[in-house]
Design an enzyme around this catalytic site. Structure first.
Site, PDB file in Angstrom:
ATOM      1  N   ASP A  88       6.206  12.894  -0.340  1.00 49.92           N
ATOM      2  CA  ASP A  88       6.906  11.606  -0.442  1.00 49.92           C
ATOM      3  C   ASP A  88       8.107  11.699  -1.376  1.00 49.92           C
ATOM      4  O   ASP A  88       8.019  12.303  -2.454  1.00 49.92           O
ATOM      5  CB  ASP A  88       5.955  10.549  -1.030  1.00 49.92           C
ATOM      6  N   LYS A 118       8.876  12.520   3.278  1.00 51.23           N
ATOM      7  CA  LYS A 118       8.735  11.172   3.858  1.00 51.23           C
ATOM      8  C   LYS A 118       9.514  10.202   2.989  1.00 51.23           C
ATOM      9  O   LYS A 118       9.503  10.323   1.754  1.00 51.23           O
ATOM     10  CB  LYS A 118       7.264  10.763   3.920  1.00 51.23           C
ATOM     11  N   GLU A 120      10.741   5.796   2.787  1.00 49.31           N
ATOM     12  CA  GLU A 120      10.475   4.449   3.301  1.00 49.31           C
ATOM     13  C   GLU A 120      11.768   3.770   3.745  1.00 49.31           C
ATOM     14  O   GLU A 120      12.815   3.925   3.091  1.00 49.31           O
ATOM     15  CB  GLU A 120       9.785   3.607   2.214  1.00 49.31           C
ATOM     16  N   GLU A 186       2.802   1.160   8.660  1.00 52.20           N
ATOM     17  CA  GLU A 186       1.801   0.636   7.723  1.00 52.20           C
ATOM     18  C   GLU A 186       1.644  -0.866   7.874  1.00 52.20           C
ATOM     19  O   GLU A 186       2.625  -1.621   7.868  1.00 52.20           O
ATOM     20  CB  GLU A 186       2.191   0.992   6.271  1.00 52.20           C
TER      21      GLU A 186
HETATM   22  O1  KIV Z   1       1.815   7.293  -0.525  1.00 51.35           O
HETATM   23  C1  KIV Z   1       0.996   7.269   0.409  1.00 51.35           C
HETATM   24  O2  KIV Z   1      -0.185   7.604   0.254  1.00 51.35           O
HETATM   25  C2  KIV Z   1       1.476   6.848   1.715  1.00 51.35           C
HETATM   26  C3  KIV Z   1       0.466   6.665   2.791  1.00 51.35           C
HETATM   27  C4  KIV Z   1      -0.337   5.471   2.543  1.00 51.35           C
HETATM   28  C5  KIV Z   1       1.085   6.649   4.140  1.00 51.35           C
HETATM   29  O3  KIV Z   1       2.630   6.624   1.890  1.00 51.35           O
END
Ligand code: KIV
Length: 272
Positions: A88, A118, A120, A186
């Site tokens: 992330d 990833k 957002e 989500e």
């Molecule tokens: O940070 C996380 O765990 C997430 C998931 C919930 C998709 O983004």
């Protein structure tokens, strides 16, 4: 697969090619031992910024830093052999400009060894996602409830209800058009999760977005019953490890206090 076939790490392209095939199994992980367990069963292991709440006791994901993501990304990669590891991008590391996003995404990939990031956001992140993909950074999108925007969204509530559905659909298309290889959905109504899954050519990974998504992801501590602070409605607990741990700790404390600690009777004597 024969015993001599080398295990190959799943790539973002291989994940992309799973669209419409066997559903993708995805979990978060933040440490080496849990990554080993997840790697054995999952297609994707996400080093989620949920690490801030789950392991560091933060009230939201907003306080998570690049250094935290790099440290946990490295730990997870030490436990990985075959699944795709996605890290992330933390709040504040990519929203300012595509150049800022590339600087931090390239650091995440270079320093952790993970193969994808990833981030957002939908329509407003389209340019940034395209910029990253064009420069060699595979991106997983994340729309619907985006926890880093909790203060704007006013809480962790379901997104895309009624007339809000078109906004979320537009976000989904923007992420795909920008070149993301998959997208997390989500907390969406089931029919919207299903409609997005039908319309997109990239795999959708649901978390509270219905069973029709191309895959599912859960925060591992939630599904193992380790993170007891709160339990989202869509999370099924597959184990109650916090309860087991509490029982184990109580037994240990009792045995220590009663001097009946098993194992101690075999401790080293003076002549050992
Ligand atoms: O940070 C996380 O765990 C997430 C998931 C919930 C998709 O983004």
């Amino acid at each position: 697969m024969s015993a001599s076939t080398p295990i190959r790490t799943l790539t973002p392209l291989a994940i992309r090619a799973q669209k419409g095939k066997t559903p993708l199994v995805c979990l978060t992980a933040y440490t080496t031992p849990i990554a080993r367990l997840a790697d054995a069963t999952c297609d994707i292991v996400l080093v989620g910024d949920s690490v801030g709440m789950v392991l560091h006791g933060l009230p939201s994901t907003l306080g998570v830093t690049m250094d935290m993501m790099i440290m946990h990304g490295k730990a997870v990669m030490r436990g990985m052999d075959r699944a795709l590891c996605v890290v992330d991008m933390p709040f504040g590391s990519y929203e300012e400009s595509p150049a800022q996003a590339f600087r931090n995404a390239s650091r995440l990939l270079a320093e952790t060894g993970a193969a994808a990031v990833k981030l957002e956001g939908g329509v407003h992140m389209k340019e940034t996602i395209a910029f990253l993909v064009a420069r060699g950074v595979p991106v997983m999108g994340h729309i619907g409830l985006t926890p880093q925007a909790v203060n704007v969204l006013g809480g962790y509530r379901v997104q895309g209800r009624n007339e809000d559905a078109q906004r979320v659909m537009d976000d989904a298309h923007a992420v795909e058009e920008a070149g993301a290889f998959s997208i997390v959905l989500e907390k969406l109504p089931r029919n919207l999760g299903s409609a997005i899954t039908t319309r997109l050519g990239i795999p959708t990974i649901g978390i509270g977005a219905g069973p029709e998504c191309d895959g599912q992801i859960l925060v591992i501590d939630d599904m193992l019953g380790l993170f007891a602070e709160f339990k989202p409605k869509f999370v099924k607990r597959y184990a109650s490890l916090a309860d087991n741990a509490a029982t184990a700790l109580a037994t240990y404390a009792q045995e220590v206090r009663e001097r009946s600690f098993p194992g101690q009777e075999h401790s080293f004597g003076d002549n050992a």
